[in-house]
Design an enzyme around this catalytic site. Sequence first.
Site, PDB file in Angstrom:
ATOM      1  N   LYS A 194       0.840  -1.197   0.000  1.00  0.00           N
ATOM      2  CA  LYS A 194       0.000   0.000   0.000  1.00  0.00           C
ATOM      3  C   LYS A 194       0.882   1.256   0.000  1.00  0.00           C
ATOM      4  O   LYS A 194       0.717   2.149  -0.811  1.00  0.00           O
ATOM      5  CB  LYS A 194      -0.916  -0.034   1.221  1.00  0.00           C
ATOM      6  CG  LYS A 194      -1.824   1.147   1.344  1.00  0.00           C
ATOM      7  CD  LYS A 194      -2.752   0.987   2.539  1.00  0.00           C
ATOM      8  CE  LYS A 194      -3.354   2.329   2.897  1.00  0.00           C
ATOM      9  NZ  LYS A 194      -4.298   2.276   3.991  1.00  0.00           N
ATOM     10  N   GLU A 200      10.561  -4.607   4.545  1.00  0.00           N
ATOM     11  CA  GLU A 200      10.664  -6.021   4.150  1.00  0.00           C
ATOM     12  C   GLU A 200      10.319  -6.183   2.669  1.00  0.00           C
ATOM     13  O   GLU A 200      11.017  -6.851   1.902  1.00  0.00           O
ATOM     14  CB  GLU A 200       9.698  -6.882   4.981  1.00  0.00           C
ATOM     15  CG  GLU A 200      10.019  -6.973   6.463  1.00  0.00           C
ATOM     16  CD  GLU A 200       9.313  -5.923   7.301  1.00  0.00           C
ATOM     17  OE1 GLU A 200       9.021  -4.821   6.761  1.00  0.00           O
ATOM     18  OE2 GLU A 200       9.073  -6.194   8.491  1.00  0.00           O
ATOM     19  N   GLY A 252      -4.813  -1.835   4.943  1.00  0.00           N
ATOM     20  CA  GLY A 252      -4.036  -2.987   4.473  1.00  0.00           C
ATOM     21  C   GLY A 252      -4.726  -4.315   4.740  1.00  0.00           C
ATOM     22  O   GLY A 252      -4.824  -5.178   3.874  1.00  0.00           O
ATOM     23  N   ARG A 253      -5.239  -4.491   5.948  1.00  0.00           N
ATOM     24  CA  ARG A 253      -5.830  -5.792   6.318  1.00  0.00           C
ATOM     25  C   ARG A 253      -7.249  -5.963   5.775  1.00  0.00           C
ATOM     26  O   ARG A 253      -7.891  -6.980   6.045  1.00  0.00           O
ATOM     27  CB  ARG A 253      -5.772  -5.988   7.831  1.00  0.00           C
ATOM     28  CG  ARG A 253      -6.374  -4.850   8.631  1.00  0.00           C
ATOM     29  CD  ARG A 253      -6.017  -4.957  10.118  1.00  0.00           C
ATOM     30  NE  ARG A 253      -6.488  -3.827  10.909  1.00  0.00           N
ATOM     31  CZ  ARG A 253      -5.828  -2.681  11.057  1.00  0.00           C
ATOM     32  NH1 ARG A 253      -4.685  -2.499  10.444  1.00  0.00           N
ATOM     33  NH2 ARG A 253      -6.326  -1.709  11.792  1.00  0.00           N
ATOM     34  N   GLU A 338      -4.833  -6.756  14.845  1.00  0.00           N
ATOM     35  CA  GLU A 338      -4.312  -5.439  14.478  1.00  0.00           C
ATOM     36  C   GLU A 338      -5.447  -4.411  14.550  1.00  0.00           C
ATOM     37  O   GLU A 338      -5.224  -3.232  14.811  1.00  0.00           O
ATOM     38  CB  GLU A 338      -3.692  -5.468  13.070  1.00  0.00           C
ATOM     39  CG  GLU A 338      -2.742  -4.308  12.816  1.00  0.00           C
ATOM     40  CD  GLU A 338      -1.941  -4.421  11.519  1.00  0.00           C
ATOM     41  OE1 GLU A 338      -2.478  -4.074  10.459  1.00  0.00           O
ATOM     42  OE2 GLU A 338      -0.775  -4.854  11.551  1.00  0.00           O
ATOM     43  N   HIS A 369      -5.304 -33.598  17.224  1.00  0.00           N
ATOM     44  CA  HIS A 369      -4.191 -34.465  17.609  1.00  0.00           C
ATOM     45  C   HIS A 369      -3.007 -33.657  18.097  1.00  0.00           C
ATOM     46  O   HIS A 369      -1.888 -34.172  18.162  1.00  0.00           O
ATOM     47  CB  HIS A 369      -3.808 -35.359  16.420  1.00  0.00           C
ATOM     48  CG  HIS A 369      -4.945 -36.244  16.013  1.00  0.00           C
ATOM     49  ND1 HIS A 369      -5.172 -37.476  16.582  1.00  0.00           N
ATOM     50  CD2 HIS A 369      -5.966 -36.033  15.145  1.00  0.00           C
ATOM     51  CE1 HIS A 369      -6.271 -38.002  16.055  1.00  0.00           C
ATOM     52  NE2 HIS A 369      -6.775 -37.140  15.179  1.00  0.00           N
ATOM     53  N   LYS A 497       9.281  -0.856  14.306  1.00  0.00           N
ATOM     54  CA  LYS A 497       9.869  -0.515  13.005  1.00  0.00           C
ATOM     55  C   LYS A 497      10.966   0.533  13.190  1.00  0.00           C
ATOM     56  O   LYS A 497      12.046   0.425  12.612  1.00  0.00           O
ATOM     57  CB  LYS A 497       8.799   0.091  12.076  1.00  0.00           C
ATOM     58  CG  LYS A 497       7.798  -0.887  11.519  1.00  0.00           C
ATOM     59  CD  LYS A 497       6.908  -0.145  10.515  1.00  0.00           C
ATOM     60  CE  LYS A 497       5.677  -0.928  10.152  1.00  0.00           C
ATOM     61  NZ  LYS A 497       4.708  -0.180   9.388  1.00  0.00           N
TER      62      LYS A 497
HETATM   63  O1  F6P Z   1       3.146  -2.690   9.819  1.00  0.00           O
HETATM   64  C1  F6P Z   1       1.808  -3.014   9.726  1.00  0.00           C
HETATM   65  C2  F6P Z   1       1.307  -2.771   8.336  1.00  0.00           C
HETATM   66  O2  F6P Z   1       1.183  -1.413   8.119  1.00  0.00           O
HETATM   67  C3  F6P Z   1       0.004  -3.489   8.088  1.00  0.00           C
HETATM   68  O3  F6P Z   1      -1.081  -2.805   8.581  1.00  0.00           O
HETATM   69  C4  F6P Z   1       0.031  -3.644   6.614  1.00  0.00           C
HETATM   70  O4  F6P Z   1      -0.896  -4.581   6.180  1.00  0.00           O
HETATM   71  C5  F6P Z   1       1.460  -4.049   6.409  1.00  0.00           C
HETATM   72  O5  F6P Z   1       2.183  -3.293   7.353  1.00  0.00           O
HETATM   73  C6  F6P Z   1       2.017  -3.850   5.033  1.00  0.00           C
HETATM   74  O6  F6P Z   1       1.971  -2.505   4.618  1.00  0.00           O
HETATM   75  P1  F6P Z   1       2.167  -2.103   3.103  1.00  0.00           P
HETATM   76  O7  F6P Z   1       1.080  -2.708   2.307  1.00  0.00           O
HETATM   77  O8  F6P Z   1       2.126  -0.608   3.088  1.00  0.00           O
HETATM   78  O9  F6P Z   1       3.517  -2.608   2.651  1.00  0.00           O
END
Ligand code: F6P
Length: 531
Positions: A194, A200, A252-253, A338, A369, A497
């Site tokens: 987003k 990452e 995002g979620r 979240e 199990h 972060k």
């Molecule tokens: O760090 C949490 C977060 O902001 C989530 O809410 C989001 O889904 C994820 O990181 C990834 O964010 P992006 O889509 O901006 O890379």
Amino acid sequence: MWDKLCKHAAAVKNRRFETLVDANRATDFSASAGDMHFDYAKTNIDTDGRALLIDLLDEVDLAGKRVAMFSGSAINETEGRAVLHTALRNLDGGPVLVDGADVMPEVLGTLNRMEKFATDVRSGAFKGQGGKITDVVNIGIGGSDLGPAMGVLALAPYHDGPRCHFVSNVDPADISQVLRSCDPATTLVIVASKTFTTIETMTNARTAKAWMGESVSNPAGQFAALSTSEEGTAAFGIDAARVFGFEDWVGGRYSMWGPIGLSMMIAIGADAFRAFLRGAQDMDRHFQAADWAENMPVMLALVGIWHNQVCGYSTRAVLPYDNNLSRLPAYLQQLEMESNGKGVSMDGEDLSINSGPVVWGEPGTNGQHAFYQLIHQGTRVIPCEFLVAARGHDDDLHHQHQLLVANCLAQSEALMKGRDQDEARSKVAGKFDGSELERQAKHRVFAGNRPSITIAYPKLDPFTLGQIIALYEHRVFVEGAVLGINSYDQWGVELGKELATALQPIIEGADASGKDGSTAALVGFLQKHGV
Ligand code: F6P
């Protein structure tokens, strides 16, 4: 109202709720939305308890809050944003206004562009340097990974497009393993972020570009991007024709319904993806129209409130008896935790009740199990949420599906009924006697009276998956509204972060003396061993 609810809960605490469960209760303490059925008869909620729970909704003006969300008010107040993932599945609905402008033309325009691109990838009209795309690698994390990863797995029986892989972790083990299995000349990389700043994702995206650049003359030509950031995607070198944008009113979620769902659309095709959207839209309509007691997301939320905030059960287990939903618990962990893991109410005060619960789980029958022992005989009560389809996808193996269903229903029955000392004794009588018989029997006693709910549906197809995910999204909204929190920000992830960014140079050799003793010692240990 909380006081009244807590008093009521205390008064009925020791009642065995199985004594309430007759055929009438099964009808009364359940809700339906289309073909989906939600049973909460196997809980200790009675008519009075339900009425008190429903009173909470009026107290927080849930009806007004629901209108505010669907109509594009900036209900995400700490970020000043609307919350409009529902617009992404408003396929044939009316206009949706944000700041006076209808967002639907843009939403539907992007959906059409995605469909054209997905169809071209699937047919081979869009090619890699080596020909038709065989593999799609989605690079994203959190909401830019969990939704499509869960959805592709859930809809495996409908997957007739290229193979899809998901890379999320910055741990190089994740991307190395995926790239090793792909041919760069026939791979499409989708960078899903987003913000297009998540460390990452951007690190993995650069690694993938370098990998592709070793054998493909124009690596960026085999990249697509899903993002709100036009500048970021352009700076990365991705042609605007393969950038699918969305607005900041999609959290995002909550984003798998739009561009973030592209890998899923490539896997199952545009028509099946539309069916997925229609399932969600169907749940949206149900949520907007049904009376509270008949309203599936509302009642699912109130059952959650009853167990977590009223009874004090701090976790809930999500147990799909549907192996293709094996990533649903992980998906719901982000969606629920979240969203509702907040300790401050909308008005800036400390929350006076518990925030949302810990969500965890695994598919049945595997969990039986592994960890069900604790659910049945551990000292803490864990409300269980079962999901089960009437039919699987392999008609020749329907007898196995029947065994799966039998196990699912047996678990909720066992949790409710338990096994008393007399019955336990009868199981070991003959093997032991006297005090040893009593001792052995005691180990075989199940307290029972443990609550569970069951969500049942005909078959896990794209439409049903859309219903299920929208059901849980609206549950989160209702629980958040009742708690008086903002379910749509996530400030709690920021500190880690920032500290990771500050720690990176220290890991690489800079002076660690400003750090606390424990962190500095850990850096020292890892450096000694080669970090
Ligand atoms: O760090 C949490 C977060 O902001 C989530 O809410 C989001 O889904 C994820 O990181 C990834 O964010 P992006 O889509 O901006 O890379």
